[in-house]
Design an enzyme around this catalytic site. Structure first.
Site, short mmCIF file in Angstrom:
data_model
loop_
_atom_site.label_atom_id
_atom_site.label_comp_id
_atom_site.label_asym_id
_atom_site.label_seq_id
_atom_site.Cartn_x
_atom_site.Cartn_y
_atom_site.Cartn_z
N TYR A 245 16.11 60.03 7.61
CA TYR A 245 16.89 59.81 8.84
C TYR A 245 15.05 59.68 9.85
O TYR A 245 15.02 59.78 10.67
CB TYR A 245 17.66 59.60 9.16
CG TYR A 245 18.77 58.84 8.79
CD1 TYR A 245 19.06 58.01 8.81
CD2 TYR A 245 20.16 59.29 7.96
CE1 TYR A 245 19.91 57.08 8.34
CE2 TYR A 245 21.60 58.45 7.78
CZ TYR A 245 20.95 57.48 7.51
OH TYR A 245 21.58 56.58 6.78
N ASN B 154 29.23 52.42 8.67
CA ASN B 154 29.18 51.31 8.42
C ASN B 154 29.18 51.62 6.68
O ASN B 154 28.34 50.09 6.25
CB ASN B 154 27.38 50.70 9.05
CG ASN B 154 26.48 51.37 8.87
OD1 ASN B 154 26.45 52.19 7.68
ND2 ASN B 154 25.09 51.03 9.54
N LYS C 96 28.11 55.57 1.97
CA LYS C 96 28.47 56.42 2.99
C LYS C 96 29.02 57.41 2.58
O LYS C 96 30.27 56.90 2.38
CB LYS C 96 27.53 55.85 3.95
CG LYS C 96 25.99 55.44 4.59
CD LYS C 96 26.22 54.93 6.09
CE LYS C 96 24.76 55.13 5.96
NZ LYS C 96 24.30 53.84 7.43
N HIS D 223 24.09 52.42 2.63
CA HIS D 223 22.86 52.16 3.07
C HIS D 223 22.03 51.98 2.79
O HIS D 223 22.02 51.04 0.85
CB HIS D 223 22.38 53.62 3.20
CG HIS D 223 20.28 53.36 3.84
ND1 HIS D 223 19.81 53.94 5.04
CD2 HIS D 223 19.48 54.44 2.57
CE1 HIS D 223 17.89 53.82 4.74
NE2 HIS D 223 18.28 53.59 3.41
N GLU E 17 12.51 57.27 0.08
CA GLU E 17 13.31 57.46 0.16
C GLU E 17 13.92 57.49 -1.84
O GLU E 17 14.72 58.08 -1.12
CB GLU E 17 15.00 56.65 0.59
CG GLU E 17 14.27 55.95 1.88
CD GLU E 17 15.02 54.62 2.50
OE1 GLU E 17 15.42 54.02 2.11
OE2 GLU E 17 15.15 54.65 3.24
P1 DAT Z 1 19.98 50.25 8.69
O1 DAT Z 1 21.14 51.21 8.95
O2 DAT Z 1 21.15 48.95 8.69
O3 DAT Z 1 19.04 50.64 7.99
P2 DAT Z 1 18.83 51.46 10.88
O4 DAT Z 1 17.95 51.50 10.27
O5 DAT Z 1 18.44 50.97 12.19
O6 DAT Z 1 20.12 50.75 10.29
O7 DAT Z 1 20.27 52.26 11.93
C1 DAT Z 1 20.29 53.56 10.96
C2 DAT Z 1 21.51 53.96 10.28
O8 DAT Z 1 21.91 54.48 12.40
C3 DAT Z 1 22.81 53.06 11.14
O9 DAT Z 1 22.74 52.37 9.82
C4 DAT Z 1 23.73 52.88 11.70
C5 DAT Z 1 23.06 54.11 12.46
N1 DAT Z 1 22.56 53.50 14.06
C6 DAT Z 1 21.28 52.28 14.29
N2 DAT Z 1 21.52 52.08 15.16
C7 DAT Z 1 22.54 53.15 16.16
C8 DAT Z 1 23.22 52.57 17.35
N3 DAT Z 1 22.69 52.20 18.43
N4 DAT Z 1 23.78 53.45 17.46
C9 DAT Z 1 24.96 54.13 16.59
N5 DAT Z 1 24.50 54.43 15.22
C10 DAT Z 1 23.22 53.77 14.87
MG MG Z 2 17.43 51.42 8.17
#
Ligand code: DAT
Ligand code: MG
Length: 149
Positions: free
Chosen positions: A49, A112, A9, A115, A126
């Site tokens: 997303y 973080n 990212k 991805h 994706e």
């Molecule tokens: P991952 O990236 O581990 O698959 P995800 O698909 O649930 O996690 O979410 C996509 C991204 O969105 C994640 O990397 C960071 C952001 N995100 C997820 N939950 C969040 C939250 N509660 N607050 C802020 N950002 C969040």
């Molecule tokens: Mg995810």
């Protein structure tokens, strides 16, 4: 054999962690079958997303992922989806185990670093967003004889 989508990212690119992330994937034995730098448009971010549309963090997620270039990788290997998710660590870096990418380099959930697709179905969807099929290249590596039984 699975292929998954990995993104370094914008925070990972800005912090000079591209080599570190790729090194960990390669070190594990996974193979890079596609790689490009993209400055994602809002349209591409919305597509990628789509599952998070309507969530409270959606707007900040899109604005973060479009804020600066990212690296997109097609990564191949046995159980590539699960193996790369394990290398990434928990979504929130504060909970991610040391030794994982997010556990070692992240501090807050909005930044973080990496991805990774969360299932084979997501990977297929994706990968098609970030790569033309001709940009994912099949090739052999001699070293695979020493990685895959
Ligand atoms: P991952 O990236 O581990 O698959 P995800 O698909 O649930 O996690 O979410 C996509 C991204 O969105 C994640 O990397 C960071 C952001 N995100 C997820 N939950 C969040 C939250 N509660 N607050 C802020 N950002 C969040
Ligand atoms: Mg995810």
């Amino acid at each position: 054999m699975e292929t998954t989508l990995i993104l370094v990212k914008p925070d990972g690119v800005q912090r000079g962690l591209v080599g570190e992330v790729i090194g960990r994937l390669e070190g594990k034995g996974l193979k890079i079958s596609g790689l490009k730098m993209i400055h994602a448009s809002e349209e591409l971010a919305n597509k990628h997303y789509a599952e998070h549309v309507g969530k409270p963090f959606f707007d900040s997620l899109v604005s973060f992922i479009t804020s600066s270039p990212l690296i997109a990788l097609a990564v191949e290997g046995e159980n590539a989806v699960e193996v790369s998710r394990n290398l990434m660590g928990a979504t929130n870096p504060k909970d991610a185990a040391p030794g994982t990418i997010r556990g070692d380099y992240g501090l807050t959930i909005g930044m973080n670093i990496i991805h990774g697709s969360d299932s084979l179905e997501s990977a297929e969807r994706e990968l098609a967003i970030f790569f033309e099929s001709s940009e994912i290249i099949a090739y052999d590596r001699a070293i695979d004889a020493w990685i895959i039984e």
